[in-house]
Write an enzyme that holds these catalytic residues in place. Structure first.
Site, PDB file in Angstrom:
ATOM      1  N   ASN A   1       0.840  -1.191   0.000  1.00 41.41           N
ATOM      2  CA  ASN A   1       0.000   0.000   0.000  1.00 41.41           C
ATOM      3  C   ASN A   1       0.878   1.245   0.000  1.00 41.41           C
ATOM      4  OD1 ASN A   1       0.386  -0.759   3.063  1.00 41.41           O
ATOM      5  ND2 ASN A   1      -0.086   1.428   3.016  1.00 41.41           N
ATOM      6  N   CYS A   2       0.316   2.340  -0.502  1.00 38.64           N
ATOM      7  CA  CYS A   2       0.944   3.652  -0.350  1.00 38.64           C
ATOM      8  C   CYS A   2       0.003   4.480   0.526  1.00 38.64           C
ATOM      9  CB  CYS A   2       1.210   4.312  -1.694  1.00 38.64           C
ATOM     10  SG  CYS A   2      -0.277   4.664  -2.637  1.00 38.64           S
ATOM     11  N   MET A   3       0.058   5.793   0.434  1.00 39.95           N
ATOM     12  CA  MET A   3      -0.759   6.626   1.309  1.00 39.95           C
ATOM     13  C   MET A   3      -2.248   6.434   1.072  1.00 39.95           C
ATOM     14  SD  MET A   3       1.400  10.177   1.452  1.00 39.95           S
ATOM     15  CE  MET A   3       0.216  10.923   2.575  1.00 39.95           C
TER      16      MET A   3
ATOM     17  N   SER B   1      -5.821   2.665   3.468  1.00 35.81           N
ATOM     18  CA  SER B   1      -5.047   1.753   2.625  1.00 35.81           C
ATOM     19  C   SER B   1      -4.212   0.791   3.466  1.00 35.81           C
ATOM     20  CB  SER B   1      -4.154   2.547   1.667  1.00 35.81           C
ATOM     21  OG  SER B   1      -3.286   3.401   2.380  1.00 35.81           O
TER      22      SER B   1
END
Length: 449
Positions: A25-27, A70
């Site tokens: 996941n990212c932000m 996320s």
């Protein structure tokens, strides 16, 4: 839909744990790479209540679920995957070998992965520095600075600490991303930054500690990882543990001092001075082009290549004039999305815009891009045009920030250099208004579904 339920629904739409090759996941996004594309049910996953948008970059499927969510969704998916059978190893290897990957996107993703873990530190540093700038203004807080000089001095240390050790952190992260020993990556960065270099003369010229900044660190540590891997293959197992770190350090450090650090210095100077010159001389035109084309760069993933430029600008000049310009692209999105909110009769779209607008104002624009403006088409173009106008205003006003990256949108105003805050806010408001007007008059096909 809570994180666990959304994780279960996404896992079902992906085809189960056995079909997942990579999950991260990212932000704002859940990023998935799969073994068998035919098992995916993209339309079903796009329709999930918690999914605000979907985009595919190369072989990676990305579901926009929003900041904070996320990480929770990915954690829940991993917990569920631990309870499900995984794919056969040989099948996974075969799928990976056949898989097409865009070389440029992969390289830029690796580059971004070096700096992404540093974002919290950059955010803290920028906000602390912005607060200090406010506390030092007698027209706002009176004689606070003269009454509490030690408090401000400590705060300045807190805000600048990231830049003291940034090269070391970049060295460690680069080694991690490229498969080398993280400790040796930090050592290489430490060698390049050592003050003792100034006491050594090579080829008739004194060495310069820190020359080339993060560019030099990237070049050196990438080479270090390559050398370490080769030595691991060539050296006998009985001596590899001892000789590999020794030879890797000696070979890499020698090549770094003789060739790679000077090369990094040339590249670093070209980036810092070239970007600054273009913004200073180009004025409104350059600002409009940079801000107007930034959203398409985000779509392709090429915006990740901007990260070292932001870092180099701060290291070379102490300020970053590029980030406020690029931030206007996301601000144009806010204006265009406001127009969509007022014009659409679609209840789901209204709900989506209302949910994504607050984070868009705070500088996280991906839910608006992939959930609102891009699927509708014309509002995305309107957002680009609105951002271009805002970028022209910010660029002509010579607005700059004290941070590298990590903050955008309205919060970026807290990090703008003294005397330019109102000009940044003027650009922000201009981008919102123009994005709104462009989207309003260009219109869009209001979706029935």
């Amino acid at each position: 839909m809570n994180a666990k339920r959304l994780a279960e629904a996404l896992l079902a739409g992906i085809g189960g744990a056995g079909n997942i090759q990579r999950l991260e996941n990212c932000m704002t996004r859940v990023r998935v790479e799969v073994n068998d594309e035919s098992l995916l049910d993209i339309e079903k996953m796009r329709a999930l209540e918690g999914v605000k948008g979907y985009v595919r970059q190369g072989g990676q499927h990305q579901f926009i679920v929003g900041p904070g969510a996320s990480a929770k969704v990915v954690d829940a998916m991993r917990s569920l995957m631990a309870e499900q059978p995984t794919a056969d190893i040989s099948a996974t290897k075969a799928a990976t070998t056949k898989k097409y990957k865009a070389p440029m996107s992969d390289a830029l993703r690796q580059l971004a992965n070096v700096f992404i873990p540093l974002i919290p530190a950059f955010i803290a540093s920028g906000l602390i520095t912005g607060i200090i700038n406010i506390l030092r203004r007698p027209d706002i807080v009176g004689d606070f600075a003269s009454q509490y000089p030690d408090a401000l001095g400590l705060a300045a240390i807190f805000g600048s600490a990231i830049f003291t050790i940034m090269n070391i952190l970049v060295g460690v992260n680069t080694a991690k991303v490229f498969g080398g020993s993280t400790a040796l990556g930090g050592v290489m960065a430490g060698i390049l930054s050592s003050p003792a270099l100034a006491q050594i003369t090579l080829f008739g010229e004194p060495l310069q500690p820190g020359r080339g900044g993060v560019i030099a660190v990237l070049l050196v540590v990438v080479m270090m990882c390559w050398i370490e891997k080769r030595l691991r293959e060539w050296l006998p197992d009985a001596v590899e543990l001892i000789l590999n770190p020794l030879l890797t350090t000696l070979i890499t450090a020698t090549v770094a001092i003789i060739a790679l650090q000077p090369l990094g210095g040339v590249i670093s100077d070209a980036i810092a001075h070239g970007a600054t010159l273009a913004i200073d001389r180009g004025g409104m035109a350059v600002g409009a082009v940079l801000a107007g084309t930034f959203l398409p760069l985000v779509l392709t993933g090429l915006h990740q290549g901007m990260v070292p430029i932001h870092v180099e600008l701060v290291q070379a000049h102490g300020v970053n004039a590029l980030l406020p310009i690029l931030a206007m692209a996301g601000v144009g999105q806010v204006g265009a999305s406001l127009a969509v909110l007022l014009k659409t009769r679609n209840a789901r779209l209204k709900k989506l815009v209302k949910g994504a607008l607050p984070v868009g104002i705070l500088g996280v624009g991906e839910p608006l891009i992939f959930g609102v403006t891009l699927p509708l088409g014309k509002p995305f173009i309107a957002a680009c045009l609105g951002g271009a106008v805002g970028g022209a205003v910010v660029s002509s006003a010579k607005v700059a920030t004290v941070i590298t990256f990590g903050i955008s949108g309205l919060p970026l105003a807290l990090t703008i250099i003294s005397g330019k805050v109102m000009l940044y806010l003027a650009g922000w408001l201009t981008a919102v208004i123009c994005g709104f007007l462009f989207a309003w008059f260009m219109g869009f096909n209001d979706p029935e579904e």
